[in-house]
Design an enzyme around this catalytic site. Structure first.
Site, PDB file in Angstrom:
ATOM      1  N   HIS A 102       0.885  -1.165   0.000  1.00  0.00           N
ATOM      2  CA  HIS A 102       0.000   0.000   0.000  1.00  0.00           C
ATOM      3  C   HIS A 102       0.929   1.222   0.000  1.00  0.00           C
ATOM      4  O   HIS A 102       2.020   1.156   0.592  1.00  0.00           O
ATOM      5  CB  HIS A 102      -0.828   0.117   1.278  1.00  0.00           C
ATOM      6  CG  HIS A 102      -1.750  -1.029   1.554  1.00  0.00           C
ATOM      7  ND1 HIS A 102      -1.348  -2.159   2.207  1.00  0.00           N
ATOM      8  CD2 HIS A 102      -3.080  -1.184   1.306  1.00  0.00           C
ATOM      9  CE1 HIS A 102      -2.384  -2.974   2.340  1.00  0.00           C
ATOM     10  NE2 HIS A 102      -3.446  -2.416   1.798  1.00  0.00           N
ATOM     11  N   ASP A 105       2.382   1.913   3.312  1.00  0.00           N
ATOM     12  CA  ASP A 105       3.330   0.951   3.891  1.00  0.00           C
ATOM     13  C   ASP A 105       4.766   1.393   3.626  1.00  0.00           C
ATOM     14  O   ASP A 105       5.646   1.210   4.465  1.00  0.00           O
ATOM     15  CB  ASP A 105       3.190  -0.445   3.250  1.00  0.00           C
ATOM     16  CG  ASP A 105       1.821  -1.051   3.438  1.00  0.00           C
ATOM     17  OD1 ASP A 105       1.163  -0.726   4.434  1.00  0.00           O
ATOM     18  OD2 ASP A 105       1.424  -1.862   2.573  1.00  0.00           O
TER      19      ASP A 105
HETATM   20  C1  XLS Z   1      -7.658  -6.617   3.959  1.00  0.00           C
HETATM   21  C2  XLS Z   1      -7.146  -6.811   2.620  1.00  0.00           C
HETATM   22  C3  XLS Z   1      -6.012  -5.883   2.213  1.00  0.00           C
HETATM   23  C4  XLS Z   1      -5.835  -5.859   0.737  1.00  0.00           C
HETATM   24  C5  XLS Z   1      -4.986  -4.741   0.235  1.00  0.00           C
HETATM   25  O1  XLS Z   1      -8.395  -7.431   4.490  1.00  0.00           O
HETATM   26  O2  XLS Z   1      -6.771  -8.158   2.488  1.00  0.00           O
HETATM   27  O3  XLS Z   1      -4.844  -6.225   2.863  1.00  0.00           O
HETATM   28  O4  XLS Z   1      -5.301  -7.065   0.245  1.00  0.00           O
HETATM   29  O5  XLS Z   1      -5.514  -3.521   0.575  1.00  0.00           O
END
Ligand code: XLS
Ligand code: CA
Ligand code: CA
Length: 441
Positions: A102, A105
């Site tokens: 993200h 991140d």
């Molecule tokens: C949350 C999601 C998230 C997505 C990316 O539950 O899995 O991590 O994969 O935003």
């Protein structure tokens, strides 16, 4: 360049009987399965958020339990740079070819969007530089439009148009940096796109706005010439009580209704499918038969818990079924298997990050091997085509070809009487499956 995981060297394949916990038992990257290397079939990715951001926190232990080799670094930008180094070292030691992130991140948010974007640019330059002497690539990028307080009421489905605008600005930038880093996909997971109560929610406007937002993303992708796949990741609940992208079926319907079905495929996460009351394979199958299986978030939930536990995938039945669907669609093109999985709170040492990924990679390698034998022997498909053989000739063929209606079918039934039905043979098929699972076949 610092080394963060000093106790670990390159993880090698040592075979199923090895006692070395830092070795692969089944994942042998260059081994060919049906003419293609394992690493090309599987296309593993490390999830930045779980591996480098998560602290082992839970609602009863907000401080987290994790011990990480970068814990001594206090300056947020120095820390972000250290994590870039740690990511490449980690992926290279595991032989994982991809990572996913993200925007938030990789670089911490600043006080203004302008400052935040400047920070992102600085870290993107560091990543780009590190990519020059590494084989590790970006599988996908995405936006975190759910963590900050401003997204409390959602992002593109917020009641507040300025929040919609903020989320758009964020996705614009995240798509640009994903493209700059050669990312092969861009993911839209709903975040807080859903609702808690209909007492305060204009569902129609929220859904229309979600479609408007996705349309803008498609337009911007074309404008900048980003050729990665756009993916939607369904999830039924959490953080909101009802997430709009509930499951694959819901998302497919939504995309079709809004004329967006040619522009998006699915990123299917195992734990999200099971939270929606489906098996992992159900959502994969539905996406595959609709030509919409783009990529996979490889993890597993706990059947006794009603939330998103994001565990490393170790269930061989599930990895077999998942790889069965991947093989049947002809393999990944741009997608892959992203370990959207976190080690448990009690597995707090850095080495546990390796054990988690090794467990997941081995489980998927086994799944791949088993599934490819099942496909090669044509076990279930053969049974399935015989089971539906009545549609190949006679009245069945006429139904399929649209040549008959209720009147003809009534005449047919009056003439032919009671149909002869056949056994579904579920128990037999399950025991044949077990022969493949244990490696007898
Ligand atoms: C949350 C999601 C998230 C997505 C990316 O539950 O899995 O991590 O994969 O935003
Ligand atoms: Ca996910
Ligand atoms: Ca999840």
């Amino acid at each position: 360049m610092s080394e963060y995981f000093k106790e670990v060297s390159k993880i090698e394949y040592e075979g199923p009987k090895s006692d070395n916990p830092l070795s692969f038992k089944f994942y042998n990257p260059d081994e060919k399965i049906n003419g293609k290397k394992m690493k090309e079939h599987l296309r593993f990715a490390v999830a930045y958020w779980h591996t480098f951001q998560a602290r082992g926190a839970d609602p009863f232990g907000a401080d987290g339990s994790a011990i990480r080799p970068w814990d001594h670094i206090t300056d947020p930008m120095d820390l972000a740079k250290a994590k870039v180094e740690a990511n490449f070292e980690f992926c290279e030691k595991l032989g994982v070819p991809f990572f996913c992130f993200h925007d938030r991140d990789i670089a911490p948010e600043a006080d203004t969007l302008k400052e935040t974007n400047k920070r992102l640019d600085e870290i993107v330059a560091v990543i780009k530089d590190r990519m020059k002497d590494s084989d590790v690539k970006l599988l996908w990028g995405t936006t975190n439009a759910f963590g900050h307080r401003r997204f409390t009421n959602g992002a593109s489905t917020s009641n507040n148009a300025s929040v919609f605008a903020y989320a758009a600005a964020q996705v614009k930038k995240a798509m640009e940096i994903t493209m700059e880093l050669g990312g092969q996909n861009y993911v839209f997971w709903g975040g807080r796109e859903g609702y808690e109560t209909l007492l305060n929610t204009d569902m129609k406007l929220e859904l229309d706005n979600l479609a408007r937002f996705l349309r803008m993303a498609v337009e911007y992708r074309k404008e900048i010439g980003f050729d990665g796949q756009l993916l939607i990741e369904p999830k039924p609940k959490e953080p909101t009580k009802h997430q709009y992208d509930f499951d694959t079926a819901t998302v497919l319907g939504f995309l079709k209704e809004n004329g967006l079905d040619k522009d998006f495929k699915m990123n299917i996460e195992a734990n999200h499918a099971t939270l929606a009351g489906h098996t992992f394979q159900h959502d994969l199958r539905l996406a595959r038969i609709n030509n919409a299986l783009g990529s996979i978030d490889a993890n597993q939930g706990d059947m006794l818990l009603g939330w998103d536990t994001d565990q490393f995938p170790t269930n061989i039945y599930d990895t077999t079924f998942a790889m069965y669907e991947v093989i049947k669609m002809g393999g990944f093109t741009k997608g892959g298997l992203n370990f959207d999985a976190k080690v448990r709170r009690a597995s707090f040492e850095p080495i546990d990050l390796f054990y988690g990924h090794i467990a997941g990679m081995d489980a998927f390698a086994q799944g791949l091997k088993i599934a490819s034998r099942i496909v090669e022997d044509d076990v279930f498909d053969k049974f399935i085509s015989e089971r539906y053989a009545s549609y190949n000739t006679g009245i069945g063929k006429e139904i399929v070809e649209g040549k008959v209606g209720f009147k003809e079918l009534e005449a047919y039934t009056l003439e032919n009487g009671e149909p002869e039905i056949t056994s579904g043979r579920q128990e037999l098929l399950e025991s044949i499956l077990n022969q493949y699972i244990i490696g007898a076949k």
